[in-house]
Design an enzyme around this catalytic site. Structure first.
Site, PDB file in Angstrom:
ATOM      1  N   GLU A 107      -1.204  -5.148   9.097  1.00  0.00           N
ATOM      2  CA  GLU A 107      -0.759  -4.775   9.641  1.00  0.00           C
ATOM      3  C   GLU A 107      -0.323  -5.045  11.164  1.00  0.00           C
ATOM      4  OE1 GLU A 107       0.182  -0.573   8.742  1.00  0.00           O
ATOM      5  OE2 GLU A 107       0.831  -1.101   7.164  1.00  0.00           O
ATOM      6  N   LYS A 145      -0.571  -9.217   2.423  1.00  0.00           N
ATOM      7  CA  LYS A 145       0.200  -9.118   4.052  1.00  0.00           C
ATOM      8  C   LYS A 145      -0.936  -8.166   4.676  1.00  0.00           C
ATOM      9  CE  LYS A 145       3.469  -5.614   4.389  1.00  0.00           C
ATOM     10  NZ  LYS A 145       3.310  -4.588   5.150  1.00  0.00           N
ATOM     11  N   ASP A 153       0.551  -1.632  -0.052  1.00  0.00           N
ATOM     12  CA  ASP A 153      -0.612  -0.196   0.184  1.00  0.00           C
ATOM     13  C   ASP A 153       0.544   1.303  -0.339  1.00  0.00           C
ATOM     14  OD1 ASP A 153       1.076   0.481   2.122  1.00  0.00           O
ATOM     15  OD2 ASP A 153      -1.473   0.508   3.148  1.00  0.00           O
ATOM     16  N   SER A 154       2.258   1.153  -0.067  1.00  0.00           N
ATOM     17  CA  SER A 154       2.859   2.605  -0.203  1.00  0.00           C
ATOM     18  C   SER A 154       2.886   3.104  -1.334  1.00  0.00           C
ATOM     19  CB  SER A 154       4.663   1.580  -0.182  1.00  0.00           C
ATOM     20  OG  SER A 154       4.935   0.756  -0.704  1.00  0.00           O
ATOM     21  N   ASP A 163      -0.774  -6.322  -0.366  1.00  0.00           N
ATOM     22  CA  ASP A 163      -0.892  -6.166   0.992  1.00  0.00           C
ATOM     23  C   ASP A 163      -2.690  -5.391   1.105  1.00  0.00           C
ATOM     24  OD1 ASP A 163       0.734  -4.539   3.176  1.00  0.00           O
ATOM     25  OD2 ASP A 163       1.157  -2.591   2.099  1.00  0.00           O
ATOM     26  N   GLU A 198       9.641  -3.447  10.174  1.00  0.00           N
ATOM     27  CA  GLU A 198       9.560  -2.486  10.071  1.00  0.00           C
ATOM     28  C   GLU A 198      10.104  -1.231  11.013  1.00  0.00           C
ATOM     29  OE1 GLU A 198       7.041  -0.674   6.935  1.00  0.00           O
ATOM     30  OE2 GLU A 198       8.348   1.549   6.533  1.00  0.00           O
TER      31      GLU A 198
HETATM   32  O1  KIV Z   1       3.408  -0.836   1.626  1.00  0.00           O
HETATM   33  C1  KIV Z   1       4.205  -1.199   1.706  1.00  0.00           C
HETATM   34  O2  KIV Z   1       5.451  -1.186   0.243  1.00  0.00           O
HETATM   35  C2  KIV Z   1       5.288  -2.351   2.893  1.00  0.00           C
HETATM   36  C3  KIV Z   1       6.549  -2.350   3.030  1.00  0.00           C
HETATM   37  C4  KIV Z   1       7.343  -1.126   3.117  1.00  0.00           C
HETATM   38  C5  KIV Z   1       7.230  -3.329   3.556  1.00  0.00           C
HETATM   39  O3  KIV Z   1       4.735  -1.894   4.143  1.00  0.00           O
END
Ligand code: KIV
Length: 283
Positions: free
Chosen positions: A115, A113, A44-45, A83, A182
């Site tokens: 959090e 993934k 989600d970056s 994500d 992180e």
């Molecule tokens: O969204 C992302 O790119 C991430 C990484 C920084 C681990 O969660």
């Protein structure tokens, strides 16, 4: 053959470090695969480096599915992790399962993934039980940026470091196949990597994790601005790309691009016929 979570876990047992990188589109996916990344994260970056937001909170599950489908389609070998964005899993384990299933079914990713620490363990267990591999994410969790009060190193106090170690343990017990750590002190990351059987993938977590993940745009300096302390600029492409596009703009303005070389031509008889019609219609 595409990498699976068993092979990723085997890498830890064989002490082979695991390179992971983000990708969001055809170009970044092709480059990540050609470079040999074992895992590609459709993170989600993308909210920050692709959409231009200050944080990841505006990203939706539909947007992650859109980008993940492209990355899956453009690659053959790496494990693709999608994500779970803000509020796509925190409401309830049922909602989390539903969104994880959509992400996997509609994009083809091999894992998701999410959090969060101990409080997320029941959600992780519930998703894993429905057959969807889950990667955890601890330390600085960007979706909680307003709670963290900024992009700061987490786990520096004794009690916080202990809580991180316990959270990693809880995620492993819940069935997570790997964890991203992180922005945590290198010593804490090293202890967690030693203690857990599952791979620990660091970002700003020192050199002793089982693997490393970085954001594609950061490694290549695709965007202007200051580099993060936790990254390294393996190339500085922003100025090179800007210079190339500047040359294009000047060439168009000066009338030196495009030329004959970039042009298609009509057969002479068709052109002559067109000219005649054109002249007649102008009379
Ligand atoms: O969204 C992302 O790119 C991430 C990484 C920084 C681990 O969660």
């Amino acid at each position: 053959m595409r990498r699976n979570i068993q092979e990723i876990q085997q890498s830890k047992r064989l002490k082979q470090r695991i390179p992971m990188i983000t990708a969001y589109d055809a170009m970044s996916a092709i480059i990540a695969e050609e470079a040999g990344a074992e895992i590609i994260l459709v993170g989600d970056s993308l909210g920050m480096v692709f959409q231009g937001h200050d944080h990841t909170i505006p990203v939706t599950i539909d947007q992650i599915i859109y980008h993940a489908e492209i990355v899956v389609r453009m690659t053959q070998r790496p494990l693709i992790v999608g994500d779970m964005p803000f509020m796509s899993y925190a409401i309830s384990p049922e909602k989390a399962r539903e969104n994880a299933a959509r992400l996997m079914q509609e994009s083809g990713v091999g894992a998701v993934k999410l959090e969060g620490g101990r409080y997320m363990a029941p959600t992780v267990r519930s998703i894993v039980k429905s057959g969807i591999p889950v990667m955890g994410h601890l330390g600085l969790t960007p979706q909680s940026i307003h709670q963290h009060g900024g992009f700061r190193v987490q786990g520096k106090r004794h009690s916080d470091a202990r809580a991180l170690i316990q959270a990693a343990d809880a995620l492993q017990i819940a069935g997570a196949f790997a964890i991203v750590l992180e922005l945590v002190p290198a010593e804490v990351a090293a202890l967690i990597s030693q203690k857990l059987d599952i791979p620990i993938i660091g970002i700003g977590a020192g050199p002793q994790c089982d693997g490393e993940v970085q954001v594609f745009h950061d490694l290549l300096t695709l965007l202007p601005g200051k580099a993060h302390r936790h990254t390294q600029r393996f190339a500085e492409l922003h100025p090179i790309m800007t210079q190339a596009i500047k040359e294009y703009v000047v060439a168009v303005r000066d009338g030196v691009f495009p030329t004959e070389q970039q042009s298609a031509r009509l057969p002479a008889e068709i052109y002559d016929a067109l000219l005649e019609e054109f002249a007649a219609s102008a009379e």
